[in-house]
Design a protein around this motif. Structure first.
Motif, mmCIF file in Angstrom:
data_model
loop_
_atom_site.group_PDB
_atom_site.id
_atom_site.type_symbol
_atom_site.label_atom_id
_atom_site.label_comp_id
_atom_site.label_asym_id
_atom_site.label_seq_id
_atom_site.Cartn_x
_atom_site.Cartn_y
_atom_site.Cartn_z
ATOM 1 N N PHE A 212 42.993 33.932 76.845
ATOM 2 C CA PHE A 212 43.859 35.078 77.115
ATOM 3 C C PHE A 212 43.833 36.028 75.927
ATOM 4 O O PHE A 212 43.693 35.600 74.782
ATOM 5 N N GLU A 214 46.414 38.867 75.737
ATOM 6 C CA GLU A 214 47.819 39.138 75.474
ATOM 7 C C GLU A 214 48.745 38.209 76.259
ATOM 8 O O GLU A 214 49.808 37.827 75.778
ATOM 9 N N ASN A 215 48.367 37.875 77.480
ATOM 10 C CA ASN A 215 49.225 37.054 78.338
ATOM 11 C C ASN A 215 49.510 35.692 77.732
ATOM 12 O O ASN A 215 48.616 35.050 77.163
ATOM 13 N N LYS A 216 50.736 35.250 77.860
ATOM 14 C CA LYS A 216 51.104 33.914 77.398
ATOM 15 C C LYS A 216 50.873 32.888 78.501
ATOM 16 O O LYS A 216 50.912 33.209 79.687
ATOM 17 N N ARG A 218 52.182 30.152 80.837
ATOM 18 C CA ARG A 218 53.528 29.994 81.357
ATOM 19 C C ARG A 218 53.733 28.600 81.953
ATOM 20 O O ARG A 218 52.806 27.808 82.051
ATOM 21 N N SER A 242 45.997 32.628 73.101
ATOM 22 C CA SER A 242 47.242 33.382 72.931
ATOM 23 C C SER A 242 48.375 32.433 72.531
ATOM 24 O O SER A 242 48.227 31.667 71.584
ATOM 25 N N ASP A 245 54.696 30.287 76.344
ATOM 26 C CA ASP A 245 56.091 30.716 76.389
ATOM 27 C C ASP A 245 57.000 29.484 76.368
ATOM 28 O O ASP A 245 56.527 28.339 76.447
#
Length: 297
Positions: A212, A214-216, A218, A242, A245
């Motif tokens: 990834f 930027e996306n975390k 999840r 990345s 979360d």
């Protein structure tokens, strides 16, 4: 109370105090007494922290403190490996400052000579305050290391996703986790690779790698990973370039499976440690006096 590892100059007065009885003691005993009397409040982790060259950091700081005191005429070495305070050291009743010790040691004269030779742009007392030569070396290495890791992470975010999966498997193999099997590029059910911890494949680790930008990662990603593992194994490693979360972290923590999460920063730390995707550019030698060479003189 100062809970940080002492700077080299913060060992000056403890060293002089330990030697103030005028006895000759061995360097290792001196280090032990200084730590026990003045720095015993430090944590075990701090007392075991090492320099970039592998020496115990607090011992290195004491050694440099001892070196400056010797150059300043406050202590001397009566015989190999032993230390004793001088008359000048005994007369030092007030707090010995770094400025005074450096002026007495002639270190500034050395730097002035280096400046005149063109070996330094500008060296002042402010440049060396709080930093022994070893500290300066370590700071330089740390800065280079941070820059290399930053470049490495940026590269990982741009490479082909399938190649990223292979990078992770190569890393885990170099870390000693056995032979790996790459899964099919489609329909792998969320599993990007399998590590066989034993030759017969009786104990397996499933790998998921998410490249990834930027996306975390999840909670649902961890849930899908757990589902893909089915009943074949209870060990998994989820790696991303990345971050995870809070939901993902909690899901992995509370799962019945043993799931290790490796984010981008941890990933490049491991790749740097095991030399995956990087190479050694230069090796530097640090030399010291060979006391054995002069022993029979």
């Amino acid at each position: 109370m100062n809970l940080e590892i002492p700077k080299f100059h913060e060992t000056f007065n403890p060293i002089l105090e330990v030697l103030s009885n005028g006895e000759t003691i061995h360097t290792r005993v001196l280090q032990s007494l200084v730590i026990k009397k003045y720095f015993s409040h430090l944590s075990e982790e701090q007392l075991l922290e090492k320099t970039k060259t592998g020496e115990i950091l607090i011992n290195n700081r004491i050694a440099w403190g001892k070196s400056y005191l010797k150059k300043g005429g406050y202590i001397f070495y009566p015989e190999r490996g032993n230390v004793r305070i001088t008359e000048k050291g005994l007369k030092q009743k007030s707090e010995l400052t770094l400025k005074n010790a450096v002026e007495d040691s002639g270190i500034l004269n050395f730097y002035s000579d280096e400046i005149s030779k063109g070996n330094s742009d500008k060296v002042t007392f402010k440049d060396i305050v709080n930093s022994s030569p070893q500290d300066l070396i370590d700071k330089g290495f740390s800065q280079i290391e941070r820059e290399v890791k930053s470049e490495l992470l940026e590269k990982l975010k741009k490479i082909d996703p399938y190649f990223f999966e292979k990078v992770i498997l190569i890393l885990l193999k170099k870390m000693g986790y056995g032979e790996f099997i790459e899964t099919s590029k489609s329909g792998d059910g969320g599993i990007d690779g399998i590590i066989n911890e034993d030759k017969l494949g009786l104990d397996k680790i499933y790998i998921q790698a998410k490249r990834f930008n930027e996306n975390k990662v999840r909670e649902k990603d961890i849930r899908n990973f757990i589902g893909a593992m089915s009943g074949d194994t209870n060990k998994g490693v989820f790696v991303t370039t990345s971050l995870f979360d809070n939901g993902a972290i909690e899901k992995a923590k509370n799962a019945h499976h043993k799931i290790i999460l490796i984010d981008g920063n941890k990933l490049v730390d491991l790749m740097h440690e095991y030399n995956v995707g990087i190479q050694i550019k230069a090796t530097y030698e640090i030399k010291q006096l060979d006391e054995d060479f002069f022993e029979d003189q």
